[in-house]
Design a protein around this motif. Structure first.
Motif, short mmCIF file in Angstrom:
data_model
loop_
_atom_site.label_atom_id
_atom_site.label_comp_id
_atom_site.label_asym_id
_atom_site.label_seq_id
_atom_site.Cartn_x
_atom_site.Cartn_y
_atom_site.Cartn_z
N ALA A 201 0.74 -1.39 0.11
CA ALA A 201 -0.14 -0.27 0.06
C ALA A 201 0.65 1.26 0.09
N GLY A 202 1.96 1.25 0.77
CA GLY A 202 2.86 2.11 0.76
C GLY A 202 2.30 3.34 1.86
N GLY A 203 3.34 4.27 2.04
CA GLY A 203 3.10 5.50 2.97
C GLY A 203 2.17 6.74 2.44
N ASN A 204 1.96 7.81 3.25
CA ASN A 204 1.10 8.84 3.15
C ASN A 204 1.81 9.45 1.66
N LEU A 205 0.90 9.69 0.86
CA LEU A 205 1.38 10.47 -0.35
C LEU A 205 1.49 11.83 0.17
N GLN A 206 0.85 12.54 1.03
CA GLN A 206 0.87 13.88 1.35
C GLN A 206 2.16 14.30 1.97
N ASP A 207 3.23 13.08 2.63
CA ASP A 207 4.42 13.48 2.81
C ASP A 207 5.35 13.80 1.60
N GLY A 208 4.93 13.05 0.44
CA GLY A 208 5.90 13.55 -0.58
C GLY A 208 5.35 14.93 -1.35
N ALA A 209 3.98 15.23 -1.28
CA ALA A 209 3.48 16.42 -1.72
C ALA A 209 3.81 17.61 -0.84
N ASP A 210 4.09 17.26 0.64
CA ASP A 210 4.72 18.43 1.38
C ASP A 210 6.00 18.84 0.73
N ILE A 211 6.86 17.84 0.94
CA ILE A 211 8.24 18.16 0.38
C ILE A 211 8.39 19.02 -0.65
N LEU A 212 7.62 18.38 -1.87
CA LEU A 212 7.59 19.11 -3.26
C LEU A 212 7.03 20.60 -3.24
N THR A 213 6.04 20.71 -2.46
CA THR A 213 5.52 22.11 -2.15
C THR A 213 6.61 22.89 -1.68
N LYS A 214 7.32 22.65 -0.60
CA LYS A 214 8.30 23.11 0.17
C LYS A 214 9.45 23.51 -0.68
N ALA A 215 10.13 22.38 -1.79
CA ALA A 215 10.97 22.70 -2.61
C ALA A 215 10.51 23.84 -3.54
N ALA A 216 9.28 23.73 -4.13
CA ALA A 216 8.68 24.74 -5.17
C ALA A 216 8.94 26.06 -4.27
N LEU A 217 8.30 26.36 -3.15
CA LEU A 217 8.07 27.56 -2.67
C LEU A 217 8.80 28.33 -1.55
N SER A 218 9.66 27.64 -0.98
CA SER A 218 10.15 27.83 0.56
C SER A 218 11.44 28.44 0.23
N ASP A 219 11.77 29.49 1.48
CA ASP A 219 13.16 29.83 1.33
C ASP A 219 14.29 28.91 1.48
N GLU A 220 13.80 27.82 2.19
CA GLU A 220 14.82 26.88 2.52
C GLU A 220 15.65 26.16 1.39
N PHE A 221 14.80 26.30 0.06
CA PHE A 221 15.27 25.74 -1.22
C PHE A 221 15.70 26.95 -2.09
N ALA A 222 15.77 28.11 -1.71
CA ALA A 222 16.20 29.20 -2.37
C ALA A 222 17.49 29.08 -3.03
N ASN A 223 18.44 28.69 -2.29
CA ASN A 223 19.93 28.65 -2.51
C ASN A 223 20.28 26.95 -2.88
N ALA A 224 19.35 26.15 -3.21
CA ALA A 224 19.92 24.76 -3.17
C ALA A 224 20.07 24.13 -4.69
N SER A 225 20.38 25.03 -5.54
CA SER A 225 20.90 24.65 -6.84
C SER A 225 21.74 23.64 -6.83
N GLY A 226 21.62 22.62 -7.54
CA GLY A 226 22.59 21.55 -7.52
C GLY A 226 22.48 20.45 -6.66
N LEU A 227 21.84 20.83 -5.51
CA LEU A 227 21.88 19.97 -4.24
C LEU A 227 20.98 18.71 -4.47
N TYR A 228 20.67 17.83 -3.35
CA TYR A 228 19.90 16.65 -3.57
C TYR A 228 19.32 16.82 -1.91
N PHE A 229 17.88 16.49 -2.07
CA PHE A 229 17.39 16.50 -0.74
C PHE A 229 16.73 14.96 -0.59
N ASP A 230 17.18 14.76 0.51
CA ASP A 230 16.41 13.20 0.87
C ASP A 230 15.42 13.40 1.80
#
Length: 266
Positions: A201-230
């Motif tokens: 069945a797998g885990g909660n899809l919203q966990d994935g949606a939340d990190i993608l939303t953060k990657a798209a919008l948040s300041d935390e990813f503003a200087n993340a070019s070239g990086l890998y988020f796990d």
């Protein structure tokens, strides 16, 4: 500020959950899918009106170019591209372009789409590429021909190649380009792909949606070019060692460019 965000493979799974999160925040979401019926259904389930639908089969190069033209016809600017579409298995492995469908959808199509849409992205824009905890060494020549390997190894190779071109493109563009970041949204989330590949069945899809939303919008990813988020550990991390080798990354991109140049002139 409201943004215009393209999400590939967004008629179900993590892509749809992310579209729901972003549209509910008032952003304009460009919903992409392979099936007209699924696109219509997905749009109907999203309450917000800021939804546009785009149909394209990312295993076909012509469809990728067509998708680019459709988007360019309606938009002079884009704020975010989320390259979410991916396949683990394929009923027919060889595409009509003579490529491996799994490499085409997971690695080549997002590279082409990003390249073609870069002029629409400002230096403040973002490209979020869905990588995976599964990453396996790949020689660049493997991208050019259908593979005889099983789905698991090909998937892991395709995701490393995606991570490698993400880093190379980010470093090549530097401050003149958008943020380009590779994200493992979390292992074994409850997507259709996980259910088909692993029978769970797998885990909660919203966990994935939340990190993608953060990657798209948040300041935390503003200087993340070239990086890998796990997202398995909830932080930026080192990808597979090959993705930290500039020459190997450059070789992957040279091969991708050669594949596209050859197929586009055939």
């Amino acid at each position: 500020m409201k943004k215009t965000i393209l999400i590939t493979g967004s008629t179900d799974g993590i892509g749809f959950a992310t579209a729901n999160s972003l549209s509910s925040l008032g952003h304009t979401v460009l919903l992409h899918g392979r099936s007209a019926g699924k696109l219509a259904s997905a749009k109907a389930h999203l309450s917000d009106q800021n939804i546009e639908t785009y149909q394209a089969d990312l295993s076909r190069l012509d469809d990728v170019y067509s998708l680019v033209e459709q988007i360019r016809a309606k938009h002079s600017t884009l704020d975010v591209i989320i390259n979410n579409a991916g396949v683990y298995t394929a009923p027919v492995v060889v595409s009509e372009d003579g490529l491996d469908v799994r490499y085409m959808v997971n690695t080549i199509a997002p590279y082409l789409l990003t390249q073609q849409l870069l002029p629409l992205l400002s230096p403040n824009g973002r490209v979020v590429n869905l990588s995976s905890a599964a990453q396996a060494p790949i020689s660049s020549s493997e991208l050019s021909t259908p593979s005889a390997l099983a789905d698991g190894p090909v998937y892991a190779k395709s995701k490393l190649a995606l991570t490698m071109w993400s880093r190379h493109m980010a470093e090549s563009l530097g401050k003149h380009g958008p943020v380009i970041v590779a994200v493992n949204p979390k292992s074994l989330l409850g997507s259709k792909m996980v259910k088909e590949a692993y029978g769970i069945a797998g885990g909660n899809l919203q966990d994935g949606a939340d990190i993608l939303t953060k990657a798209a919008l948040s300041d935390e990813f503003a200087n993340a070019s070239g990086l890998y988020f796990d997202n398995d550990i909830g932080q930026f991390s080192a990808p597979h060692a090959d993705a930290l080798d500039p020459e190997k990354n450059a070789e992957i991109c040279r091969t991708l460019d050669q594949i596209l140049a050859q197929r586009h002139t055939d």
